[in-house]
Design an enzyme around this catalytic site. Sequence first.
Site, PDB file in Angstrom:
ATOM      1  N   LYS A  79      33.807 -51.381 -13.054  1.00 53.36           N
ATOM      2  CA  LYS A  79      33.233 -50.095 -13.607  1.00 53.36           C
ATOM      3  C   LYS A  79      32.412 -50.237 -14.668  1.00 53.36           C
ATOM      4  O   LYS A  79      32.566 -51.237 -15.656  1.00 53.36           O
ATOM      5  CB  LYS A  79      34.557 -49.326 -14.167  1.00 53.36           C
ATOM      6  CG  LYS A  79      34.428 -47.885 -14.565  1.00 53.36           C
ATOM      7  CD  LYS A  79      35.840 -47.204 -14.974  1.00 53.36           C
ATOM      8  CE  LYS A  79      35.489 -45.619 -15.265  1.00 53.36           C
ATOM      9  NZ  LYS A  79      36.955 -45.261 -15.621  1.00 53.36           N
ATOM     10  N   SER A 154      37.645 -41.151 -13.258  1.00 49.14           N
ATOM     11  CA  SER A 154      36.233 -41.279 -13.380  1.00 49.14           C
ATOM     12  C   SER A 154      35.821 -42.643 -12.975  1.00 49.14           C
ATOM     13  O   SER A 154      34.691 -42.984 -12.515  1.00 49.14           O
ATOM     14  CB  SER A 154      35.834 -41.504 -14.839  1.00 49.14           C
ATOM     15  OG  SER A 154      36.721 -42.174 -15.424  1.00 49.14           O
ATOM     16  N   SER A 178      42.148 -41.967 -14.349  1.00 52.52           N
ATOM     17  CA  SER A 178      40.775 -42.323 -13.828  1.00 52.52           C
ATOM     18  C   SER A 178      41.055 -43.534 -12.796  1.00 52.52           C
ATOM     19  O   SER A 178      40.024 -43.816 -12.461  1.00 52.52           O
ATOM     20  CB  SER A 178      39.755 -42.589 -14.789  1.00 52.52           C
ATOM     21  OG  SER A 178      39.440 -41.537 -15.221  1.00 52.52           O
TER      22      SER A 178
END
Length: 476
Positions: A79, A154, A178
């Site tokens: 990420k 996310s 997330s």
Amino acid sequence: MELTQFTIKQAHQGLVKKDFSALEFTEAFLDKLKQEDKKIHAFLTVTEDLAISQAKRIDNLIAQKKDIPILAGIPCVVKDNILIEGIKCTSASKILENYIASYDATCIKKLKEQGVVFLGKTNLDEFAMGSSCENSAFGPTRNPYDLTRVPGGSSGGSAAAVAANFSVFGLGSDTGGSIRQPCSFCGVVGLKPTYGAVSRYGLIAFASSLDQIGPITKTVEDARIVFDAIKGQDEMDSTSVEMPKIENYKLKIENLRIGVPKEYFTKGMDSEVEKAVKRAIEIYKKMGTKILEISLPHAEYALPCYYIIAPSEASANLARYDGIKYGKTTNDRQQVTGDLIDYYLKVRGEGFGPEVKRRIMLGTYALSAGYYEAYYKKAQKVRTLIQRDFKKAFDKVDIILAPTSPSLPFKLGEKIDDPLSMYLTDIYTVSINLAGIPAISIPCAESNNLPIGIQLIANAFEEDKIFEAALAFEKS
Ligand code: GLN
């Protein structure tokens, strides 16, 4: 079976038996993602050169007949709020558009030591604020199951990349869901570890008392392998701790007590999700597991509590992006004629997207002198009550089973103009972060070709219990 579908163990065996080289394995993923990521947009940066040199290094070790760790030569996506030295790290924000990380996050350092191959950095909601990946300054990611739908957020880029077989596994971060929610939306496995189990050093901070890094994988076994590799105390993060050792931990599934919170079956839950959760309960019953109804009386306050505490911490954490120390810098400075405040206004005004600005305003308001007691302090007290609810529940049960998300993956654009309805998608995940306990999301059903996940939640540092319970479910 295609190479890109392999689990960590399958890939490791293939590498050791020389069915394929680490370079061939890595190239299979690079070829696939180059062709197919145009339509999904899971990646913000592809680190091809790094991946190839890492793969070649592992091939050298294999050629020298050295024993390689289980993660050696295994491709991973990261990420884009976790730092890899020398690689751009944007947090999907314009304010960090050109920021190059000057060091490795601790979890990256650990994975490098294991010989992991890094394929690239994945998309997210800006600064990890969001539930759909649409808040990225660089355009949304799409769900590999249905390109008209969101992958969740996310950590949507990592979840979509693993689901689309662009990588064997990924890393995400979870502040209020997330990791788990995108994994539920993309039909993969995601673990939010106990707070402190994984070092946060090198993770771009959103809400420091809630943030945790965790694995995104295709199977529960893989999640365990990655978690074992990244966990542990780190002198660079004073909130990190060593996991207490549980000797010879082996769980008998028929002795397991699973609690189902009655407060979670509310009107907001999609009927398909409810069906899937009930089906999961039946599967556990068939294995002989005891199912008990439990109560988490403060469950309804988790969302408002989270949406005060997380933005409050975010407003403080994001103060550092002043256009001087990181990212957008000197060029802009020359364009501003006024004083320093004008410069901040310009850089932050242009650099942050609308959701980030909303969070900064919410947090600043909740922390301001006149409202601190009424909002922030009260939310902290509610947080304690939520923690106690879980503590009490775990006197009676080993695991709590819950939906991950109240809905199926929704359409792009469906919730983006309605922040409240977007926040509501976090209703079952945020309380786990507030309590600091671990939870996994595993795929449990599909409805109209869209995946549905369930969460298995345990007491702090009981990741092993979660893995055993999840493995049994996966097998069945
Ligand atoms: N969706 C939640 C939020 O927007 C959680 C995000 C996260 O876990 N990083 O705050």
